[in-house]
Design an enzyme around this catalytic site. Structure first.
Site: not given
Ligand code: S3P
Length: 430
Positions: A163, A312
């Site tokens: 990100q 994740d």
């Protein structure tokens, strides 16, 4: 909502598909919004976080439509906005931040209470080094952007975060002079692949990327194509099949970018049998059908680059570990503390609430397999925790409170799982 999956009385079977990859969906909508012309993206997932990106873009002057999984969006010059609300979507927030800086758009980025707890100094500091005019409270959202000229920088990211890298890559497109970014570990490279396919000049050399400015940003080409399925959603179905003896399932059309496939390596090292067939490229990303055949699972050690490649998936991995023989040790994973929840603390607390023998470490956790008895777990506002704890219900009586949060990322979770429980074969997403 309380979610209580009935225990699996027979193996899971069938061939299924999952909605499009969220990381790619966020990028596709955002990058397309910067182009001139219409983008058409198929297999576009509809969930809380993807709606957050679409709503944010609409606030900036680029609305989109989503019908039968097809997203249509016509790029346009962004206009200033008072507040751009990103809901629970940290990817939306951090990537938009880079694009606001690059386009010289004045706006305040904000989000939910959960998002306001996520660290934003990791983007604000390097963006300021590039010249961006950003005010923030205490390194957290809201972040106020005012237009300012950007210059290229040479910067080493302190954390291996896709990100953050994507945010900076976007900003670099609008800077004067090229920028060089170094990451401490291999992060997902969707931004580099997609921006390159759209006409941006980005060079890659191992963990270093060099981004050349693109002026005007509208020179990026619109996007057309179909998103591969989300491996992070497939992960829940694969772990479900891995913990129910004699299961064999195929998840079709899954994105298999090597920066995302850590979950397959983890499950296969634990003993599950994984086969990839029909390997091909979709939307510039490796894609294939993943078949998992259950076999007895054993505990393993997970650390190093494998952590980033499965970042994740740890709530789901913890569940596989809880039904394995022996002990699983996760280390080098401190970054899990900065996700939708402090995932190290949350995994430990919630698995313990189900009777499991789990220990917390500053940078990971240890699970002794075979100790889940059942009970009540809490999602704590974390969609992946909700789905993972619910999976324990396949093997023990489990209720998950606050499970509605799963709609943020994978609203089809229960229906896909139900189809596999009935051995229904043909539940393929178009
Ligand atoms: C994402 C990157 C990862 C991941 C997140 C999606 C992305 O975050 O956890 O769910 O799409 O770039 P970090 O970059 O903070 O590790």
């Amino acid at each position: 909502m309380e979610l209580c999956l009935p225990p699996a009385v027979s193996p899971l079977h069938g061939r299924i598909a999952v909605p499009g990859d969220k990381s790619l969906a966020h990028r596709a909508a955002l990058f397309a919004s910067l182009t001139v012309g219409e983008s058409v993206i198929e297999n576009y997932p509809d969930s809380g976080v993807t709606r957050a990106m679409r709503n944010a873009l609409a606030t900036l002057g680029v609305p989109s439509t989503l019908e039968d999984g097809v997203l249509r969006l016509s790029g346009n010059r962004w206009h200033d906005a008072a507040v751009v609300y990103c809901g629970n979507s940290c990817t939306t927030f951090r990537l938009l931040a880079g694009a606001l800086a690059a386009t010289g758009t004045a706006a305040v980025l904000d989000g939910s209470e959960g998002l306001r707890r996520r660290p934003m100094d990791r983007i604000a500091e390097p963006l300021r080094l590039m010249g961006a005019d950003i005010s923030a409270t205490d390194g957290h959202a809201p972040l106020a952007f005012r237009p300012a000229p950007l210059r290229g920088i040479d910067y080493t990211l302190p954390v291996a975060s896709a990100q953050v890298l994507s945010c900076l890559q976007l900003a670099a497109l609008g800077a004067e002079g090229a920028s060089t970014f170094r990451v401490p570990g291999p992060v997902r490279d969707h931004t580099t692949r997609m921006l390159r396919a759209m006409g941006a000049r980005i060079e890659e050399d191992g963990l270093t990327t060099r981004v050349h400015p693109l002026w005007p940003l509208g020179a990026l080409r619109p996007l057309k194509g179909k998103l591969p399925g989300d491996i992070s959603s497939a992960a829940f179905l694969l772990v479900a099949a891995a913990i129910v003896p004699d299961s064999r399932i195929t998840v079709a059309n899954v994105g298999l970018n090597p920066t995302r496939t850590g979950i397959l390596d983890v499950l296969s090292e634990m003993g599950a049998v994984i086969e990839i067939t029909n390997a091909r490229d979709t939307f510039g990303e490796p894609t294939g059908d993943v078949t998992l055949t259950a076999a007895s699972l054993k505990g393993i050690e997970i650390g190093g680059d494998l952590v980033v490649r499965s970042i994740d998936e740890f709530p789901a991995i913890a569940v596989a570990a809880a039904f394995a023989e022996g002990t699983t040790i996760v280390r080098d994973a401190e970054e899990l503390r900065y996700k939708e929840s402090d995932r190290i603390a949350a995994i430990v607390t919630q698995l313990r609430a189900l009777g499991a023998d789990v220990a917390e470490a500053p940078d990971g956790f240890t699970v002794r397999g075979g100790t889940v008895r059942g009970g009540t777990a809490r999602a704590n506002g974390d969609h992946r925790l909700a789905m993972s704890m619910a999976l324990c219900g396949l093997r023990a009586p489990v209720t998950v409170c606050g499970a509605e949060i799963l709609n943020e990322s994978f609203p089809e979770f229960t229906s896909k799982l139900a189809a596999l429980r009935c051995g229904e074969g043909a539940d393929l997403v178009k």
